[in-house]
Design an enzyme around this catalytic site. Structure first.
Site, short mmCIF file in Angstrom:
data_model
loop_
_atom_site.label_atom_id
_atom_site.label_comp_id
_atom_site.label_asym_id
_atom_site.label_seq_id
_atom_site.Cartn_x
_atom_site.Cartn_y
_atom_site.Cartn_z
N GLY A 74 -22.57 4.94 -31.80
CA GLY A 74 -21.33 4.18 -31.69
C GLY A 74 -20.51 4.71 -30.51
N GLN A 75 -19.40 4.03 -30.23
CA GLN A 75 -18.55 4.47 -29.11
C GLN A 75 -18.13 5.92 -29.30
OE1 GLN A 75 -15.63 1.49 -27.44
NE2 GLN A 75 -15.52 0.96 -29.61
N ASP A 129 -28.87 5.31 -43.31
CA ASP A 129 -28.39 3.94 -43.50
C ASP A 129 -27.24 3.94 -44.50
OD1 ASP A 129 -27.94 1.31 -43.88
OD2 ASP A 129 -29.95 0.83 -44.67
N THR A 160 -17.23 -1.98 -38.19
CA THR A 160 -16.04 -2.17 -37.35
C THR A 160 -15.82 -3.62 -36.91
OG1 THR A 160 -17.37 -1.57 -35.43
CG2 THR A 160 -16.02 0.18 -36.39
N TYR A 184 -12.90 9.15 -39.84
CA TYR A 184 -11.97 8.39 -39.00
C TYR A 184 -11.47 7.15 -39.73
CZ TYR A 184 -13.74 11.58 -35.60
OH TYR A 184 -14.09 12.74 -34.95
N THR A 244 -8.05 3.98 -39.36
CA THR A 244 -7.57 2.99 -38.40
C THR A 244 -6.10 2.62 -38.56
OG1 THR A 244 -7.86 0.66 -37.80
CG2 THR A 244 -8.48 1.25 -40.03
N ASP A 245 -5.51 2.18 -37.47
CA ASP A 245 -4.17 1.58 -37.47
C ASP A 245 -4.12 0.35 -38.40
OD1 ASP A 245 -6.06 0.74 -35.48
OD2 ASP A 245 -4.56 -0.63 -34.67
N TYR A 272 -11.23 -5.49 -43.35
CA TYR A 272 -11.59 -4.23 -42.69
C TYR A 272 -10.57 -3.14 -43.04
CZ TYR A 272 -11.86 -0.93 -38.73
OH TYR A 272 -11.92 0.20 -37.95
N TRP A 289 -7.46 1.02 -31.23
CA TRP A 289 -7.83 0.34 -29.98
C TRP A 289 -8.81 1.16 -29.13
CZ3 TRP A 289 -3.21 -2.75 -27.50
CH2 TRP A 289 -2.56 -3.49 -28.49
N1 NAP Z 1 -13.20 0.44 -32.44
C1 NAP Z 1 -11.87 0.53 -32.64
O1 NAP Z 1 -11.06 -0.10 -31.94
C2 NAP Z 1 -11.33 1.41 -33.74
C3 NAP Z 1 -9.95 1.39 -33.99
C4 NAP Z 1 -9.45 2.21 -35.00
C5 NAP Z 1 -10.29 3.02 -35.73
N2 NAP Z 1 -11.62 2.99 -35.47
C6 NAP Z 1 -12.49 3.86 -36.28
O2 NAP Z 1 -13.09 4.82 -35.43
C7 NAP Z 1 -14.40 5.13 -35.90
C8 NAP Z 1 -15.42 4.96 -34.81
O3 NAP Z 1 -15.43 3.61 -34.39
P1 NAP Z 1 -16.24 3.11 -33.10
O4 NAP Z 1 -15.28 2.34 -32.26
O5 NAP Z 1 -17.00 4.23 -32.51
O6 NAP Z 1 -17.22 2.07 -33.81
P2 NAP Z 1 -18.59 1.45 -33.27
O7 NAP Z 1 -18.72 1.64 -31.81
O8 NAP Z 1 -18.64 0.07 -33.83
O9 NAP Z 1 -19.67 2.35 -33.98
C9 NAP Z 1 -19.93 2.25 -35.35
C10 NAP Z 1 -21.15 3.04 -35.68
O10 NAP Z 1 -21.45 2.80 -37.06
C11 NAP Z 1 -22.86 2.57 -37.13
N3 NAP Z 1 -23.17 1.77 -38.31
C12 NAP Z 1 -22.72 0.56 -38.66
N4 NAP Z 1 -23.28 0.16 -39.80
C13 NAP Z 1 -24.12 1.16 -40.18
C14 NAP Z 1 -25.01 1.36 -41.27
N5 NAP Z 1 -25.17 0.43 -42.22
N6 NAP Z 1 -25.69 2.53 -41.35
C15 NAP Z 1 -25.57 3.46 -40.41
N7 NAP Z 1 -24.78 3.33 -39.33
C16 NAP Z 1 -24.06 2.18 -39.22
C17 NAP Z 1 -23.22 1.83 -35.86
O11 NAP Z 1 -24.62 1.92 -35.67
P3 NAP Z 1 -25.34 1.08 -34.51
O12 NAP Z 1 -25.04 1.82 -33.24
O13 NAP Z 1 -26.78 1.12 -34.89
O14 NAP Z 1 -24.75 -0.30 -34.56
C18 NAP Z 1 -22.39 2.64 -34.86
O15 NAP Z 1 -23.08 3.81 -34.49
C19 NAP Z 1 -14.63 4.25 -37.13
O16 NAP Z 1 -14.30 4.95 -38.29
C20 NAP Z 1 -13.64 3.12 -36.93
O17 NAP Z 1 -13.28 2.52 -38.16
C21 NAP Z 1 -12.17 2.22 -34.49
#
Ligand code: NAP
Length: 298
Positions: free
Chosen positions: A10-11, A35, A61, A98, A100-101, A124, A149
Site C-alpha cells: 500500500g502507499q 489475507d 480504503t 492507522y 482516518t479523519d 468507511y 488525505w
Molecule cells: N489513503 C488515504 O487518503 C487515507 C486517509 C486517512 C487514513 N488512511 C489510513 O491510512 C492507512 C494506510 O492507507 P493507504 O493510503 O496506504 O492505503 P492503500 O494504499 O489503499 O493500501 C491499503 C493496503 O491494504 C491492503 N489490503 C486491502 N485489502 C486487503 C486484504 N483483504 N488482505 C490483505 N491486505 C489488504 C492492500 O493490498 P494490495 O496492495 O494488494 O491492494 C494495500 O497494501 C489505512 O489504515 C487507511 O485507512 C488513509
C-alpha cells in the site's frame, strides 16, 4: 527487535517497509501472504513470527466501494485489527494501527482534537472507527495514528491523478469546499518510526501507555487548493509545461459521490507533537519533496 508489517504494497506500507528498517528485523507481508478478509488466519502468522511490534498498514480504503460492501470493509478495517490486537496482547507485542479523519462528521469549526466525538458519515468511516474501538477495548499495547488525505510517489492517489489529468486536459473542476491536510505517506512512515522508537523505550522501562494521536502534515487546504499547488509546483519548480490552463473550484454538490465526505477534515496534531517531541512540516514542503521524486516518471 522484530517487526511484522502487514500491507507492504500500500502507499503507507511501502514507505513503512523502508522507514522501519533501522529499528531491526522487518518481516513485511502482502495480501497473498496475509489475507485480512480471513481474519482468523492472521492468528497463526502472528504466533509463528512472534514479533515485538506489529504494524498494520492494511485497510479497505475504497471509500465509495465501502458503501456497497460495508460487511467486507468491516472485516478488514475492524474485525481483523481486533484479532491482531488479541494476538498482540497474547505475546505482549506493541500494535501500531492507522485510522482516518473520516471518523468525524466534519461539522466542527476548526481542527479536530483526539478527544472530539467521532460521528462518521460514511461506511468507511464507521468501519475505521470500529477498528479503533477494537484496539482500545482489547487490553493490548497500541498506538493508533489518525491521518488524512494520503498521497505518495506511487500507487493510486490524488497527486498522481491530478498530474495525469493536468497533462491531458485544458480545464479541471475540483471540489473547493472540503478542507484537510494533504499528507505524504513518507511523512507518516518516518514519523511512525520516531514515535515507535520512543514507545519501545517506554515499554521496556515500564512507563508506556497506549494512545490515539492525530498525525498529518501541518496546515490545511481544499482539494482545489491541493490541485493548484500540485500544478504550480510542477510548472514552476519542476519546469513542467502541463496542459491545464484553468482549475475551477466547485462545490461538493456538483461532484456527487456514493459516499458522503466530511467538509472539515482538519486534524490538530498538537497532541502528537507534544507527546513525541516531533515537528510536523507544512503540507506544501512535503508535497514538493514527493513531486521531485515522482516527476520524471510522468
Ligand atoms: N489513503 C488515504 O487518503 C487515507 C486517509 C486517512 C487514513 N488512511 C489510513 O491510512 C492507512 C494506510 O492507507 P493507504 O493510503 O496506504 O492505503 P492503500 O494504499 O489503499 O493500501 C491499503 C493496503 O491494504 C491492503 N489490503 C486491502 N485489502 C486487503 C486484504 N483483504 N488482505 C490483505 N491486505 C489488504 C492492500 O493490498 P494490495 O496492495 O494488494 O491492494 C494495500 O497494501 C489505512 O489504515 C487507511 O485507512 C488513509
Amino acid at each position: 527487535m522484530k517487526t511484522l508489517l502487514f500491507g507492504k504494497n500500500g502507499q503507507l506500507g511501502w514507505e513503512l517497509n523502508r522507514s522501519l528498517q533501522p529499528l531491526g528485523q522487518v518481516i513485511a507481508l502482502n495480501r497473498e501472504q496475509a489475507d485480512f478478509s480471513d481474519p482468523d488466519s492472521l492468528r497463526e502468522i502472528v504466533r509463528n513470527i512472534k514479533p515485538d511490534v506489529i504494524v498494520n498498514a492494511v485497510a479497505f480504503t475504497a471509500v465509495d466501494k465501502a458503501e456497497d460492501d460495508e460487511d467486507l470493509a468491516a472485516i478488514i478495517n475492524s474485525v481483523a485489527p481486533g484479532i491482531l490486537a488479541e494476538e498482540a496482547l497474547r505475546i505482549d507485542a506493541l500494535l501500531i494501527h492507522y485510522s482516518t479523519d473520516y471518523v468525524f462528521d466534519g461539522t466542527k469549526e476548526g481542527p479536530y482534537i483526539e478527544t472530539d466525538e467521532p460521528n462518521p458519515v460514511n461506511a468507511y468511516g464507521r468501519t475505521k472507527l470500529a477498528g479503533e474501538h477494537a484496539l482500545q477495548s482489547s487490553g493490548c499495547n497500541y498506538l493508533i495514528f489518525r491521518t488524512s488525505w494520503i498521497y505518495a510517489s506511487r500507487a493510486h492517489n490524488f497527486l498522481l491523478t491530478i498530474l495525469k489529468l493536468a497533462n491531458e486536459r485544458d480545464e479541471l473542476s475540483i471540489v473547493a469546499d472540503q478542507i484537510g491536510s494533504p499528507t505524504s505517506a513518507r511523512l507518516v512512515a518516518d514519523t511512525t518510526v520516531l514515535c515507535l522508537h520512543q514507545a519501545v523505550k517506554e515499554k521496556r522501562s515500564g512507563v508506556f501507555s497506549s494512545g490515539l494521536y492525530h498525525l498529518t502534515s501541518s496546515n490545511y487546504t481544499s482539494w482545489h487548493g491541493f490541485s493548484e499547488e500540485i500544478v504550480s509546483t510542477a510548472n514552476i519548480y519542476l519546469n513542467a509545461s502541463l496542459k491545464v490552463k484553468i482549475i475551477k473550484g466547485i462545490p461538493t454538490v456538483d461532484y456527487p459521490t456514493p459516499a458522503k465526505r466530511p467538509m472539515n477534515s482538519c486534524l490538530s496534531t498538537t497532541g502528537a507533537e507534544k507527546k513525541f517531541h516531533i515537528h510536523l512540516p507544512d503540507w506544501k514542503v512535503l508535497l514538493r519533496l514527493c513531486m521531485e521524486e515522482v516527476y520524471d516518471c510522468i
